[in-house]
Scaffold this active site. Sequence first.
Site, PDB file in Angstrom:
ATOM      1  N   ASP A 240      49.291  66.717 -45.952  1.00  0.00           N
ATOM      2  CA  ASP A 240      49.952  65.221 -45.190  1.00  0.00           C
ATOM      3  C   ASP A 240      49.764  65.908 -43.336  1.00  0.00           C
ATOM      4  O   ASP A 240      50.494  67.191 -42.995  1.00  0.00           O
ATOM      5  CB  ASP A 240      51.353  65.299 -46.060  1.00  0.00           C
ATOM      6  CG  ASP A 240      51.637  64.547 -45.378  1.00  0.00           C
ATOM      7  OD1 ASP A 240      51.119  62.584 -45.515  1.00  0.00           O
ATOM      8  OD2 ASP A 240      52.867  64.169 -44.738  1.00  0.00           O
ATOM      9  N   GLU A 275      44.424  65.474 -44.397  1.00  0.00           N
ATOM     10  CA  GLU A 275      45.022  63.790 -44.148  1.00  0.00           C
ATOM     11  C   GLU A 275      45.064  63.467 -42.079  1.00  0.00           C
ATOM     12  O   GLU A 275      46.012  64.326 -41.282  1.00  0.00           O
ATOM     13  CB  GLU A 275      46.336  63.452 -44.257  1.00  0.00           C
ATOM     14  CG  GLU A 275      46.230  61.877 -44.168  1.00  0.00           C
ATOM     15  CD  GLU A 275      47.994  61.114 -43.977  1.00  0.00           C
ATOM     16  OE1 GLU A 275      48.163  59.929 -44.000  1.00  0.00           O
ATOM     17  OE2 GLU A 275      48.443  62.195 -43.421  1.00  0.00           O
TER      18      GLU A 275
END
Length: 539
Positions: A240, A275
């Site tokens: 993330d 990401e």
Amino acid sequence: MKRILSFLLAICLITGLLAACGDKKNTEKPADGSADPVETLKIEPSTDKYRNYYQVWIGAFCDSNGDGIGDLPGVISKLDYINDGDPNGGDDLGADGIWLSPMMPSKSYHKYNVRDYFDIDPDFGTLEDFDKLLEEAHKRGVKVIIDLVLNHSGDDHEFFLKACDELSEGKEDGYARYYNISKTSDNTYNRPVMGTDYYYEGPFSTDMPDWNLSYEGTREYFEKITKFWLEKGVDGFRLDAVKYFADKNTDAVEFLGWFYKMAQKYNPDVYMVGEDWDEAGNVYEMYKSGIDSLFNFKFGDTAGEFVSSCHGMIGDMAKKLQKYDNHIKENNANAINANFLTNHDMVRLANMLDEDDNKMAAALYMLAPGNAFTYYGEEIGIEAASTSSDAYYRTAMIWDNDDLPKITVPGVPSVDANALGGVKQQLGQKHSLLNAYRKLIKIRQQNPEIARGNIAELVSFDDKKCAGYITDYNGSRVLIIHNASDAAQELTIDMISNPELRGWLNADLAETPNEEPVKLDGTTLSVPARTSVVLKENK
Ligand code: CA
Ligand code: CA
């Protein structure tokens, strides 16, 4: 009489002589070579990192105990939908990788603010449930990657609570070292530590304090986390907020490189996708870390190249795709592009596109080199009831329009029936969006050159909305053509030798259409409007 007719029909079906029943529409294998090759080509299951990933938002997928929250036993109960373990049969989606949304204990419903990195949130189940999920997925040849949040913890994480306590006594050299703390406030260090003159970095929200990724202690802690999950059997991570790894202490590429190499100690085949929601140039740079994949944000989302090329200049898209792929491979020879249309942070595609364009967009990203990531529900075209918050893009999966799930997402009213039908309804419709996805996944698996190849050559035709590219995988070449035009095309295929038809997807086909299949006669290819075709070179 009805019974006799049913009996006769059954005989026809059983003997596979449907054509002999005089129903031309159902003729599956006409003599002109236009039979759909996808039905007959065999699939060899993937043994490498090239996969079709399905993003499961656990809380929305399937609720096993009726508390209104999807959970791990629910995911296990639906594994046969994702992949039944038989690559050449069944009515499963056929995905061979799963990305599980965050599942570690957290006070939020989305669980991106982790309190404990070594457990499963009780909303979702237990570590035993997770072990079972891994075992069942692996049995089916499906890799499982989990969402790992390394940029920040929850503000109720033990280390942050201790850091705040110590800072209130002016102690900076204890737990405070795990976080990015400053005595002066600025754009990033703008969250006050209550009761002190300190500020912490927390770009997302007050309950997400950023880790100090350069501190040795943080890295030792991260190694424990990584070892824990990889030794459990997890196949990799979706990382993330990689974009935010950079801070006043940390070079993001260096940190990511350290993390990737460290993880390889515990699983040499670990797969990681990051990401990095950033400009393409910064994403190229991040590939220098050695990470396998970073999401291709330039092409994804509703404003990205795939969606905007649905009716557009395919040649321009192919050129940009080639450039992008070349760039990432220059920085990491083993880079695997990670293509997607939407994820849990983006507007549902059905809010922007009709069913046909949704299919066209699916063909554009799934026939591009790299891994394909499909956000749950996009394969059935779930439409968000509102675009006012992310929570609306995380609503219940619709398995059956006649039996709607009771899952509730905070702030979102219960779901309505899906306009295109639930899984059950769409499986029964030959040209449904779901069946388009199932077909595209099969085509990717039947033709390893698509995912693994380099874009060796761009191919254009008279109509600029019809174009494509050749991917080359160790000398084996396939030609991918997208006809995004509203006109049928007759094309001369002389850029590969002895072309063989491998599959197609017609985005315009509705239920019981007057089907006009793709035809290949020597080197003449007839392509209906709004159709993607895959051809293989034979030497
Ligand atoms: Ca539940
Ligand atoms: Ca199957």
